[in-house]
Write a protein that holds these residues in place. Sequence first.
Motif, PDB file in Angstrom:
ATOM      1  N   ARG A 155       7.944 -11.425   7.935  1.00 37.42           N
ATOM      2  CA  ARG A 155       9.110 -10.455   6.439  1.00 37.42           C
ATOM      3  C   ARG A 155       8.485 -10.752   4.934  1.00 37.42           C
ATOM      4  O   ARG A 155       8.243  -9.284   4.865  1.00 37.42           O
ATOM      5  N   LEU A 156       7.457 -11.274   4.715  1.00 37.38           N
ATOM      6  CA  LEU A 156       6.700 -11.661   3.488  1.00 37.38           C
ATOM      7  C   LEU A 156       6.032  -9.992   3.622  1.00 37.38           C
ATOM      8  O   LEU A 156       5.108  -9.748   2.902  1.00 37.38           O
ATOM      9  N   SER A 157       4.877 -10.156   5.113  1.00 37.51           N
ATOM     10  CA  SER A 157       3.878  -9.369   5.019  1.00 37.51           C
ATOM     11  C   SER A 157       4.309  -7.850   5.033  1.00 37.51           C
ATOM     12  O   SER A 157       3.238  -7.381   4.691  1.00 37.51           O
ATOM     13  N   GLN A 206       2.912  -4.995   1.734  1.00 40.51           N
ATOM     14  CA  GLN A 206       2.986  -3.980   2.433  1.00 40.51           C
ATOM     15  C   GLN A 206       3.410  -2.849   1.582  1.00 40.51           C
ATOM     16  O   GLN A 206       3.326  -1.903   0.719  1.00 40.51           O
ATOM     17  N   LEU A 207       4.770  -3.452   1.516  1.00 43.36           N
ATOM     18  CA  LEU A 207       5.911  -1.884   0.679  1.00 43.36           C
ATOM     19  C   LEU A 207       5.660  -2.325  -0.963  1.00 43.36           C
ATOM     20  O   LEU A 207       5.195  -1.366  -1.898  1.00 43.36           O
ATOM     21  N   ASN A 208       5.840  -3.400  -1.181  1.00 37.06           N
ATOM     22  CA  ASN A 208       5.104  -3.643  -2.369  1.00 37.06           C
ATOM     23  C   ASN A 208       4.089  -3.164  -3.366  1.00 37.06           C
ATOM     24  O   ASN A 208       3.318  -2.129  -3.892  1.00 37.06           O
ATOM     25  N   LYS A 232       5.412  -6.589 -10.422  1.00 41.91           N
ATOM     26  CA  LYS A 232       4.620  -7.099 -10.008  1.00 41.91           C
ATOM     27  C   LYS A 232       4.561  -8.812 -10.094  1.00 41.91           C
ATOM     28  O   LYS A 232       5.133  -9.718  -9.358  1.00 41.91           O
ATOM     29  N   ASP A 233       6.290  -8.825 -10.799  1.00 43.84           N
ATOM     30  CA  ASP A 233       7.042 -10.138  -9.942  1.00 43.84           C
ATOM     31  C   ASP A 233       7.741 -10.422  -8.546  1.00 43.84           C
ATOM     32  O   ASP A 233       7.362 -11.346  -8.879  1.00 43.84           O
ATOM     33  N   VAL A 234       7.624  -8.694  -7.961  1.00 42.83           N
ATOM     34  CA  VAL A 234       7.959  -9.501  -6.687  1.00 42.83           C
ATOM     35  C   VAL A 234       7.005  -9.934  -6.292  1.00 42.83           C
ATOM     36  O   VAL A 234       7.006 -10.738  -5.040  1.00 42.83           O
ATOM     37  N   GLU A 235       5.645  -9.169  -6.583  1.00 44.16           N
ATOM     38  CA  GLU A 235       4.419  -9.807  -5.648  1.00 44.16           C
ATOM     39  C   GLU A 235       4.402 -11.443  -5.801  1.00 44.16           C
ATOM     40  O   GLU A 235       3.759 -12.175  -4.986  1.00 44.16           O
TER      41      GLU A 235
END
Length: 132
Positions: free
Chosen positions: A10-12, A16-18, A58-61
């Motif tokens: 899920r993190l992967s 990708q979406l990010n 950027k925060d999500v990443e």
Amino acid sequence: MTSLDRLEDRLSTIYQLNLQEAFATNAAINDLLWELWTILGGNQDKLRDLRTRAQVLKDVERYRAVAVAYVAAAGHTLQGVEAELQALRDRLVEYVADSQEIPVEVHLASIERTIRRLREDKNQSPAIVPAV
């Protein structure tokens, strides 16, 4: 471990979406900056919105990277616990085969106490949240 593997998948997907959304947002910012009206001072609301979106991405990443580190640490911890349990099982088999000095019930109680202690440690450890 299966749950950690699913979480890692899920993190992967989030990564990708990010990436896709960050690329689209940066392209939109660049397009907007090239417009004459923006150069003259217009479109400030659109520009502010796009820059806010870019910051959120950027925060999500950053949070995703922290989550990946937590998943990796949890996986390593589980592997260590599994190795310790296997060593304990091996010693238990040796004791049972060699002599009857320590009853199996004592070993099982020791395992239960260890598991209880691990759960208590898990519940007592504070969650670390990265600074924004």
